[in-house]
Design a protein around this motif. Sequence first.
Motif, PDB file in Angstrom:
ATOM      1  N   LEU A 280       6.664  -0.865  17.648  1.00 30.13           N
ATOM      2  CA  LEU A 280       8.013  -0.378  17.892  1.00 30.13           C
ATOM      3  C   LEU A 280       8.909  -0.629  16.680  1.00 30.13           C
ATOM      4  O   LEU A 280       9.663   0.246  16.237  1.00 30.13           O
ATOM      5  N   LEU A 281       8.819  -1.843  16.116  1.00 35.94           N
ATOM      6  CA  LEU A 281       9.615  -2.175  14.937  1.00 35.94           C
ATOM      7  C   LEU A 281       9.253  -1.281  13.757  1.00 35.94           C
ATOM      8  O   LEU A 281      10.130  -0.808  13.021  1.00 35.94           O
TER       9      LEU A 281
ATOM     10  N   PHE B 246      15.166  -9.325  10.333  1.00 37.75           N
ATOM     11  CA  PHE B 246      15.288  -9.076  11.767  1.00 37.75           C
ATOM     12  C   PHE B 246      13.931  -9.143  12.459  1.00 37.75           C
ATOM     13  O   PHE B 246      13.792  -9.696  13.557  1.00 37.75           O
ATOM     14  N   ILE B 247      12.932  -8.589  11.802  1.00 34.75           N
ATOM     15  CA  ILE B 247      11.595  -8.575  12.396  1.00 34.75           C
ATOM     16  C   ILE B 247      11.084  -9.994  12.634  1.00 34.75           C
ATOM     17  O   ILE B 247      10.639 -10.345  13.731  1.00 34.75           O
ATOM     18  N   ILE B 248      11.163 -10.825  11.572  1.00 37.78           N
ATOM     19  CA  ILE B 248      10.601 -12.168  11.715  1.00 37.78           C
ATOM     20  C   ILE B 248      11.435 -13.021  12.671  1.00 37.78           C
ATOM     21  O   ILE B 248      10.899 -13.895  13.370  1.00 37.78           O
TER      22      ILE B 248
ATOM     23  N   ILE C 188      17.176  -2.146  17.402  1.00 43.90           N
ATOM     24  CA  ILE C 188      16.148  -3.194  17.370  1.00 43.90           C
ATOM     25  C   ILE C 188      16.413  -4.242  18.441  1.00 43.90           C
ATOM     26  O   ILE C 188      15.516  -4.630  19.194  1.00 43.90           O
ATOM     27  N   PHE C 189      17.652  -4.707  18.552  1.00 49.08           N
ATOM     28  CA  PHE C 189      17.984  -5.760  19.510  1.00 49.08           C
ATOM     29  C   PHE C 189      17.786  -5.295  20.952  1.00 49.08           C
ATOM     30  O   PHE C 189      17.267  -6.037  21.789  1.00 49.08           O
TER      31      PHE C 189
ATOM     32  N   LYS D 278       8.779 -21.478   9.981  1.00 48.08           N
ATOM     33  CA  LYS D 278       8.455 -20.995   8.638  1.00 48.08           C
ATOM     34  C   LYS D 278       9.229 -19.733   8.268  1.00 48.08           C
ATOM     35  O   LYS D 278       9.431 -19.440   7.087  1.00 48.08           O
ATOM     36  N   PHE D 279       9.665 -18.987   9.273  1.00 39.77           N
ATOM     37  CA  PHE D 279      10.242 -17.683   8.980  1.00 39.77           C
ATOM     38  C   PHE D 279      11.681 -17.493   9.458  1.00 39.77           C
ATOM     39  O   PHE D 279      12.405 -16.683   8.897  1.00 39.77           O
TER      40      PHE D 279
END
Length: 606
Positions: free
Chosen positions: A257-258, A300-302, A181-182, A147-148
């Motif tokens: 964290l995100l 990026f989060i999803i 982030i990665f 879905k994302f």
Amino acid sequence: MFRYFNKKTTIIILISFFFLIFESFIGICETDFIRAMMFRAASPTWSESLREQIGSPNIVALYKLGTLNLSLITFSILIFGVICGAIGVWLASKWVALYTAEMRLKAYQKIQSFSYEDIDKFSPSSLVTRITTDAELVNTSLSFSSKFIASGIFSIIFGVIKSSIDYPNWAFMYGITVPIIFVAMGIIVYFAMPYMKKGQKDTDDINKQVRETILGIRVVKAYNLENNQRNKFEKPNQNLTFSWSRAYGLIGAIMPLLQSIITGTMIIIYFLAFNNYDNIKGASEIIGFVGIMMQVLFGFIIIIVSITQIARSLPSFKRINEVTGYKPSLTFNENSTYQITKGEIEFKNVSHSFLNDDNKDVLKNINFKIKPKERIGIIGGTGSGKSTLINLIGRLFDASKGEVLIDGINVKDFSFNEINSKVAIAMQTATLFSGTIKSNIAYGLSDDLSEEEKIKEIEKAAKAAEAWEFIQKKDGSLDALVEQRGKNFSGGQKQRISIARTIAKKSKIVIFDDSTSALDTVTERKVQANIRKYNDATTIIVAQRISSVEELDRIIVMNDGEIVGFDTHWNLLANNEIYRSITASQLGTEELNEILRERGLKQIEK
């Protein structure tokens, strides 16, 4: 992964991705409308100097639409984006459900082709876990990520491209935020994965313990073993708790964290903007860039959360693939045209070992021949190899050495349907399936029969198995409910229904593997006589009692994996010491000697 896709699933997933991608594109374009509305609010009247202040031709065009038109178009686009997203999510749920259903079906179908050895290799509890718990974990992770992940990927692509074109002075922020982030997510997933894998194994142990306790609940209660079983359950339960708490504890750190990284990024952007811009153009640029960057970071989060979900289910996916991709130890020639027409059986130099160790052969150099329609008994002590021998006839596994022939043809050369339709086996443990008595007996009937013909055959088979009398006393007769594993029937009743199911097949070879052990001698002999009348087939009866086999045409006597006698009852009594000793242990020496005296045979010394 692709082995579970079919045409319908592929079409649905492509349409789903189209709507989700379009939603992402609309989300990125919304920033232009927001900037145009900001300029509209700050300077309601157009002037050529405003063109230079706005800068972007796209926003100038939107500005000139007017406040009302711009508001209506913006609202319409937002609604359209929501609709596209809703359709995309619904279709994503649809294809994931179809994909998981196909996965479960393929796993279930493959299990049906497993031999006894294959099932023991995986273990029943593990197979149950893979087709239920593991499949559900895969379904959950795909349902979320499908879905994302598509909208997330294209939010990033569209957002980075648009940011680089419209806001080149600020695009460098991606080079700072994205690597952080990665790296952070990679570290978390790296440490969480071992606990996820261990959690799958711990789930197997839990299921194994629960299954063992439930199936043996009568023994547990009879011997007051509740505390013992509870203690045995406690260790795998603690292991599972530890594995999942560690895994989910690490995964749970992702969102905080995100949020910290994104918040820090926004603070840096606003700090820099505060020192460099003091007009509406600068403010609109910051708002436009921040709006796009939020879309990109949200992408990026999803994606990362989706990857985490997929990582969580990856061990489960691999375990299901182990089943669907497994090559069964038994393979059948489905193009074979050989047919079983007579029911003649022959063993040529057959030896078998479950460990492929010649020093631990369960069967040792077995040679014999059974004529069509002959009635044969097999008797011997526990562990003598009786069940192994008859399982080779039905090809439940293959002999380690030698050949098993039916009608002069190696059993390996028959198709799966041929050997399973022409060889019927009633096992030691009578297994009934939830449903009705009628449905359980009907498993042995041809699908070509009409409903009326099936009822007649079921009734005949039930009468032949001496089951008709107690069936009529049940509420609903043939339609009486059978609970799982037939727990609402006695041992003798289950055996008679199982026998009825076996003889209803009208196979060329019928085998009863100690399947009358719960019947009294009189009923057992009636069943044997009825079987001959009902179905004129080659019949093999494995038994522990001499009374179960003494009236058959010939009897195989087994001892320690070898055939030590193959003759009629009376010839064996006269010439075979092992058969005489088995008979004496069951009848008593005095009674046996009386029988031998009447027949003029040598008596047993006391």
